[in-house]
Design an enzyme around this catalytic site. Structure first.
Site, PDB file in Angstrom:
ATOM      1  N   HIS A  12       0.827  -1.517   0.072  1.00 26.35           N
ATOM      2  CA  HIS A  12      -0.264   0.625   0.083  1.00 26.35           C
ATOM      3  C   HIS A  12       0.593   1.495   0.083  1.00 26.35           C
ATOM      4  O   HIS A  12       2.055   1.410   0.192  1.00 26.35           O
ATOM      5  CB  HIS A  12      -0.606  -0.139   1.307  1.00 26.35           C
ATOM      6  CG  HIS A  12       0.201  -0.014   2.657  1.00 26.35           C
ATOM      7  ND1 HIS A  12       0.721   0.976   2.657  1.00 26.35           N
ATOM      8  CD2 HIS A  12      -0.051  -1.124   3.450  1.00 26.35           C
ATOM      9  CE1 HIS A  12       1.288   0.834   4.060  1.00 26.35           C
ATOM     10  NE2 HIS A  12       0.838   0.162   4.273  1.00 26.35           N
ATOM     11  N   GLU A  85      -2.446  -6.909   7.174  1.00 27.70           N
ATOM     12  CA  GLU A  85      -0.874  -7.347   7.576  1.00 27.70           C
ATOM     13  C   GLU A  85      -0.599  -8.343   8.913  1.00 27.70           C
ATOM     14  O   GLU A  85      -1.368  -8.320   9.176  1.00 27.70           O
ATOM     15  CB  GLU A  85      -0.599  -5.616   7.963  1.00 27.70           C
ATOM     16  CG  GLU A  85       0.937  -5.878   8.915  1.00 27.70           C
ATOM     17  CD  GLU A  85       1.853  -5.848   8.034  1.00 27.70           C
ATOM     18  OE1 GLU A  85       2.930  -6.840   8.256  1.00 27.70           O
ATOM     19  OE2 GLU A  85       2.139  -5.044   7.633  1.00 27.70           O
TER      20      GLU A  85
END
Length: 215
Positions: A12, A85
């Site tokens: 990201h 994550e």
């Protein structure tokens, strides 16, 4: 023989917590202005690639980045919580310095990449690696012979790099995991292999791309 699936793996864009070296883990933090710019740039860089499917972590920072990649292709981003994550439990919301000062023993085990260490309420590296490689393999297996984009997080990129280069979890990291970098791999039922890593040419106007591995 089954055709390989070509993979583009993208971390990201930047968030305010990346700048503050604050652990995001699975907290839902969106992109900052720099991150939005990076997302648009990576979308433009991949606009002419023959991408057949885009999967993304459902956390905002990855989802926003994936939307910019999907836009030129007219594709719908497919949410995949398995690409989130690493869960950092108690560490989430804390800065690196705060972890070092308040939880020194845990900080040491984390810094030394102890594969069995898990922050309270979080995942160990062993559990995280199994999750990421399993889901990435499952997604790739759906698209033999195609090009697929996976948009996720620094920790996910690290696991994929280690899988593709056959490096152990505790091996010191010598590779970059920059925001919005383009990383390329192949997948076959035998596993992952590396094609290219950390292409940031599309971010050339940004001289300060952060390289965080855990947030």
């Amino acid at each position: 023989m089954e055709e390989a699936t070509r993979l583009i793996a993208v971390r990201h864009g930047e968030t305010a917590w990346n700048v503050d070296t604050r652990i995001q883990g699975q907290l839902d933090i969106g992109l900052n202005d720099t991150g939005l710019w990076q997302a648009r740039r990576v979308g433009q860089a991949l606009a002419h690639e023959d991408i057949g499917a885009i999967y993304a972590s459902d956390l905002s920072r990855a989802w926003q980045t994936a939307q910019e990649i999907a836009r030129p292709h007219g594709l719908m981003v497919q949410p995949e919580p398995g690409l989130r994550e690493r869960a950092f439990g108690r560490f989430e919301g804390m800065s690196f310095a705060e972890i070092e000062s308040t939880l020194p023993d845990q900080a040491r085990r984390w810094r030394e990449r102890d594969p069995e260490f898990q922050p309270e309420g979080g995942e160990s590296l062993l559990v995280f690696r199994e999750r990421v490689t399993r889901i990435a393999s499952k997604l790739a297996a759906r698209h033999p012979g195609q090009l697929v984009a996976l948009v996720a997080h620094g920790g996910v990129m690290d696991v994929l790099y280690r899988a593709a280069t056959r490096q152990e979890l505790q091996a010191p990291r010598t590779w970059q995991l920059g925001n919005a970098a383009i990383n390329r791999m192949l997948w076959t039922p035998e596993g992952f292999s590396l094609v290219g890593w950390s292409d940031t040419a599309h971010l050339a106007a940004d001289d300060d791309v952060l390289d965080e591995t855990t947030t």
